[in-house]
Every structure is written in structure tokens, then in C-alpha cells.
Write an enzyme that holds these catalytic residues in place. Sequence first.
Site, PDB file in Angstrom:
ATOM      1  N   ASP A 114      35.950  34.937  31.044  1.00 57.97           N
ATOM      2  CA  ASP A 114      34.910  35.911  30.725  1.00 57.97           C
ATOM      3  C   ASP A 114      33.719  35.846  31.665  1.00 57.97           C
ATOM      4  O   ASP A 114      33.554  34.902  32.432  1.00 57.97           O
ATOM      5  CB  ASP A 114      34.411  35.669  29.305  1.00 57.97           C
ATOM      6  CG  ASP A 114      33.528  34.435  29.202  1.00 57.97           C
ATOM      7  OD1 ASP A 114      32.392  34.549  28.714  1.00 57.97           O
ATOM      8  OD2 ASP A 114      33.972  33.337  29.603  1.00 57.97           O
TER       9      ASP A 114
ATOM     10  N   PHE B  29      34.677  34.603  41.607  1.00 56.53           N
ATOM     11  CA  PHE B  29      34.472  34.650  40.160  1.00 56.53           C
ATOM     12  C   PHE B  29      35.445  35.654  39.578  1.00 56.53           C
ATOM     13  O   PHE B  29      35.505  36.802  40.011  1.00 56.53           O
ATOM     14  CB  PHE B  29      33.032  35.045  39.815  1.00 56.53           C
ATOM     15  CG  PHE B  29      32.744  34.908  38.353  1.00 56.53           C
ATOM     16  CD1 PHE B  29      32.537  33.662  37.788  1.00 56.53           C
ATOM     17  CD2 PHE B  29      32.708  36.022  37.527  1.00 56.53           C
ATOM     18  CE1 PHE B  29      32.298  33.524  36.429  1.00 56.53           C
ATOM     19  CE2 PHE B  29      32.469  35.890  36.169  1.00 56.53           C
ATOM     20  CZ  PHE B  29      32.254  34.635  35.617  1.00 56.53           C
TER      21      PHE B  29
ATOM     22  N   ASP C 277      37.702  24.590  38.588  1.00 62.39           N
ATOM     23  CA  ASP C 277      37.024  24.902  39.847  1.00 62.39           C
ATOM     24  C   ASP C 277      36.347  23.648  40.392  1.00 62.39           C
ATOM     25  O   ASP C 277      36.936  22.936  41.172  1.00 62.39           O
ATOM     26  CB  ASP C 277      36.096  26.127  39.737  1.00 62.39           C
ATOM     27  CG  ASP C 277      35.228  26.138  38.502  1.00 62.39           C
ATOM     28  OD1 ASP C 277      34.805  25.069  38.016  1.00 62.39           O
ATOM     29  OD2 ASP C 277      34.960  27.239  38.014  1.00 62.39           O
TER      30      ASP C 277
ATOM     31  N   GLU D 181      44.240  24.118  30.302  1.00 57.37           N
ATOM     32  CA  GLU D 181      42.968  24.705  30.748  1.00 57.37           C
ATOM     33  C   GLU D 181      43.242  26.008  31.475  1.00 57.37           C
ATOM     34  O   GLU D 181      44.270  26.135  32.147  1.00 57.37           O
ATOM     35  CB  GLU D 181      42.259  23.697  31.665  1.00 57.37           C
ATOM     36  CG  GLU D 181      40.951  24.152  32.246  1.00 57.37           C
ATOM     37  CD  GLU D 181      39.844  24.336  31.216  1.00 57.37           C
ATOM     38  OE1 GLU D 181      39.955  25.281  30.403  1.00 57.37           O
ATOM     39  OE2 GLU D 181      38.869  23.579  31.236  1.00 57.37           O
ATOM     40  N   ASP D 182      42.327  26.961  31.347  1.00 58.66           N
ATOM     41  CA  ASP D 182      42.512  28.234  32.037  1.00 58.66           C
ATOM     42  C   ASP D 182      42.236  28.109  33.528  1.00 58.66           C
ATOM     43  O   ASP D 182      42.990  28.622  34.346  1.00 58.66           O
ATOM     44  CB  ASP D 182      41.655  29.341  31.419  1.00 58.66           C
ATOM     45  CG  ASP D 182      40.171  28.996  31.339  1.00 58.66           C
ATOM     46  OD1 ASP D 182      39.797  27.817  31.557  1.00 58.66           O
ATOM     47  OD2 ASP D 182      39.371  29.896  31.036  1.00 58.66           O
TER      48      ASP D 182
ATOM     49  N   GLY E  71      38.384  29.825  26.948  1.00 56.20           N
ATOM     50  CA  GLY E  71      39.089  30.541  27.992  1.00 56.20           C
ATOM     51  C   GLY E  71      40.592  30.381  28.034  1.00 56.20           C
ATOM     52  O   GLY E  71      41.300  31.271  28.486  1.00 56.20           O
TER      53      GLY E  71
ATOM     54  N   ARG F  95      37.478  38.784  28.417  1.00 53.92           N
ATOM     55  CA  ARG F  95      38.584  37.897  28.044  1.00 53.92           C
ATOM     56  C   ARG F  95      39.836  38.658  27.631  1.00 53.92           C
ATOM     57  O   ARG F  95      40.940  38.159  27.760  1.00 53.92           O
ATOM     58  CB  ARG F  95      38.184  36.999  26.869  1.00 53.92           C
ATOM     59  CG  ARG F  95      37.141  35.970  27.192  1.00 53.92           C
ATOM     60  CD  ARG F  95      36.986  35.004  25.997  1.00 53.92           C
ATOM     61  NE  ARG F  95      35.793  34.193  26.087  1.00 53.92           N
ATOM     62  CZ  ARG F  95      35.682  33.085  26.788  1.00 53.92           C
ATOM     63  NH1 ARG F  95      36.684  32.659  27.521  1.00 53.92           N
ATOM     64  NH2 ARG F  95      34.553  32.395  26.797  1.00 53.92           N
TER      65      ARG F  95
END
Length: 179
Positions: free
Chosen positions: A164, A157, A108, A104-105, A50, A170
Amino acid sequence: MPLSTISLHDKQFAPYLTASQITAAVREVAASINRDYAGKQPLFVAVLNGSFMFVADLLKEIQLPCEIAFIRVASYEGTASTGTVREIMGLQEDVAGRDLIILEDIVDTGHTMKSLLELLQAKKPASLEVATLFLKPECLQHELGLRYVGLSIPNDFIVGYGLDYDGLGRNYPDVYTAV
């Protein structure tokens, strides 16, 4: 041109963040890293898959000598975290005594990041920080001390800009949220 709703698998996603909003957040993170690591040569550890767009855009803004390494882990199936982190592709570089910044993308729950921090800390780096494009503070279940956060977002989300839904989405330069 206004963004429109997209369909991925069985879900619809509405526009959430534009590419220009994302670019501004990436530039802010890069500026902070450039300031904090002046005179150093950090090793960026990119978490695949990601983070690839974030990593590419961030490194274009980094004005320091640096290196990049990649690690791949998985904790998601569909739209939910499994709670278990699996290492698919490990880090090959010797990181002892190095200044590491994990890229990191999205963070959470923090389960993946907690596991990565423990894994990398055991390799005795000189320093270890995290730069994430997105943080979902209301989901976070671990105290991670995240130093570089592009945008704090709600617990929705999202897809696009490297994120993705079961492999799709993506490639979009903008970010979309499930509706």
C-alpha cells in the site's frame, strides 16, 4: 485488457507486474517449499498487513500439513522506511522446536526482517527461513540469507497485491510502480 495508471492520494502509479506474473512467482516459491519441507509440518508466520494476498495464494499451493500464525509490525510511514520496527501484534504460538517460515510481501532495507529473525530465533525454533514475494537487492542493508524469493525488483516504490501507499492500493491484483 491493458492495465492503466492509477492514482492513490497524491501520487500516480504505472503498471509494473501483472497478476499472472505474480501467480507464477508464488507458485515457484511454493514448489520450492513443498520440496524442501517434504515430511515436515512447518509453521508459517505471516507478517501483516502487506503479506495477506501472498500468504493466501501461497498456502493454496502448499501441499504439506502446515499451520499459520500472524504477526504485525510497522516500519513505514508514507513511502519511506522509518528505520524503526514497531511490533503491533505479537506471535501467540509456542515456536520452540518448530520449523518456521516467515512469509513477507517485500524485503527492501532488511531492517524489519533482521528484527523479526532475531525475535524469532530467540524463541528457539528447530529451523527458521524466510519466503518473500519481492526483494529489492540494491536496498538491502543486512545479510539475511533469504531462502525463498519470488521476484527481485529495482528500488522503486510499488503498490498492489497487498502493498500500500498510506493504506491505499492493497486490493489491486496487479502491482504498480510510482511515476
